[in-house]
Design a protein around this motif. Structure first.
Motif, PDB file in Angstrom:
ATOM      1  N   VAL A 138       0.843  -1.199   0.000  1.00 47.75           N
ATOM      2  CA  VAL A 138       0.000   0.000   0.000  1.00 47.75           C
ATOM      3  C   VAL A 138       0.878   1.248   0.000  1.00 47.75           C
ATOM      4  O   VAL A 138       0.618   2.211  -0.713  1.00 47.75           O
ATOM      5  CB  VAL A 138      -0.970   0.002   1.208  1.00 47.75           C
ATOM      6  N   THR A 139       1.951   1.238   0.775  1.00 49.65           N
ATOM      7  CA  THR A 139       2.882   2.377   0.826  1.00 49.65           C
ATOM      8  C   THR A 139       3.575   2.577  -0.514  1.00 49.65           C
ATOM      9  O   THR A 139       3.766   3.715  -0.952  1.00 49.65           O
ATOM     10  CB  THR A 139       3.944   2.140   1.937  1.00 49.65           C
ATOM     11  N   ALA A 140       3.904   1.479  -1.185  1.00 47.70           N
ATOM     12  CA  ALA A 140       4.598   1.581  -2.476  1.00 47.70           C
ATOM     13  C   ALA A 140       3.661   1.929  -3.624  1.00 47.70           C
ATOM     14  O   ALA A 140       4.144   2.300  -4.697  1.00 47.70           O
ATOM     15  CB  ALA A 140       5.301   0.261  -2.773  1.00 47.70           C
ATOM     16  N   ALA A 141       2.379   1.842  -3.404  1.00 44.44           N
ATOM     17  CA  ALA A 141       1.421   2.142  -4.477  1.00 44.44           C
ATOM     18  C   ALA A 141       1.492   3.633  -4.830  1.00 44.44           C
ATOM     19  O   ALA A 141       1.685   4.484  -3.960  1.00 44.44           O
ATOM     20  CB  ALA A 141       0.009   1.779  -4.049  1.00 44.44           C
ATOM     21  N   PRO A 142       1.340   3.957  -6.084  1.00 42.05           N
ATOM     22  CA  PRO A 142       1.425   5.363  -6.482  1.00 42.05           C
ATOM     23  C   PRO A 142       0.204   6.165  -5.976  1.00 42.05           C
ATOM     24  O   PRO A 142      -0.877   5.608  -5.813  1.00 42.05           O
ATOM     25  CB  PRO A 142       1.408   5.299  -8.016  1.00 42.05           C
ATOM     26  N   THR A 143       0.427   7.424  -5.707  1.00 39.68           N
ATOM     27  CA  THR A 143      -0.675   8.314  -5.334  1.00 39.68           C
ATOM     28  C   THR A 143      -1.033   9.150  -6.536  1.00 39.68           C
ATOM     29  O   THR A 143      -0.178   9.518  -7.346  1.00 39.68           O
ATOM     30  CB  THR A 143      -0.280   9.234  -4.165  1.00 39.68           C
TER      31      THR A 143
END
Length: 145
Positions: A138-143
């Motif tokens: 989730v942290t590595a997912a792009p925003t």
């Protein structure tokens, strides 16, 4: 705004077959939903929708690699009813059969709590490792803000 990521409980993992897990070292059952008298082709049944992680052998337990089924239905009478109050929680169990109380009746499947502290610690380590991997994804997912 922070992302509050949740999963929709869906049935994709088939049905729980206790006979196939009879010799399992440990079974981690995480209950997503519970339905009273859910309609089925065989008549209404109490039903639990769960994520089930089965550690069949000590090797699977020590390597923290269970067989995982997401969205599995548990509809055996006693097994499902025992999970009614467990929505949003997890239990660490094995399964067993007990003899019938009435002549001619079928043996009942029941949960047996896993009380061995070594097994409990290994399953908790598996769950923590899995949760950290999800958080990292989730942290590595792009925003897209």
């Amino acid at each position: 705004m922070t992302l509050n990521l949740k999963s929709i409980p869906t049935q994709a993992g088939g049905w729980f077959k206790p006979k196939e897990t009879l010799d399992a070292v440990a079974i981690l059952v995480e209950v997503s939903a519970w339905d009273r008298q859910r309609p089925t082709p065989n008549g209404p049944k109490d039903s639990a929708l769960c994520n089930v992680s089965v550690f069949r052998t000590p090797e699977q337990l020590s390597s923290l690699t269970p067989e995982v089924s997401q969205g599995m239905r548990i509809e055996q009478t006693v097994l499902a009813r025992d999970l009614e109050t467990m929505i949003g929680s997890a239990v660490l169990v094995t399964v067993a059969q007990i003899p019938p109380t009435k002549p001619g009746a079928n043996p009942a499947w029941v949960w047996r709590q896993v009380n061995d502290p070594t097994i409990r610690a290994q399953v908790i380590a598996y769950a923590e490792q899995r949760d950290k991997a999800v958080e990292a994804a989730v942290t590595a997912a792009p925003t897209f803000d």
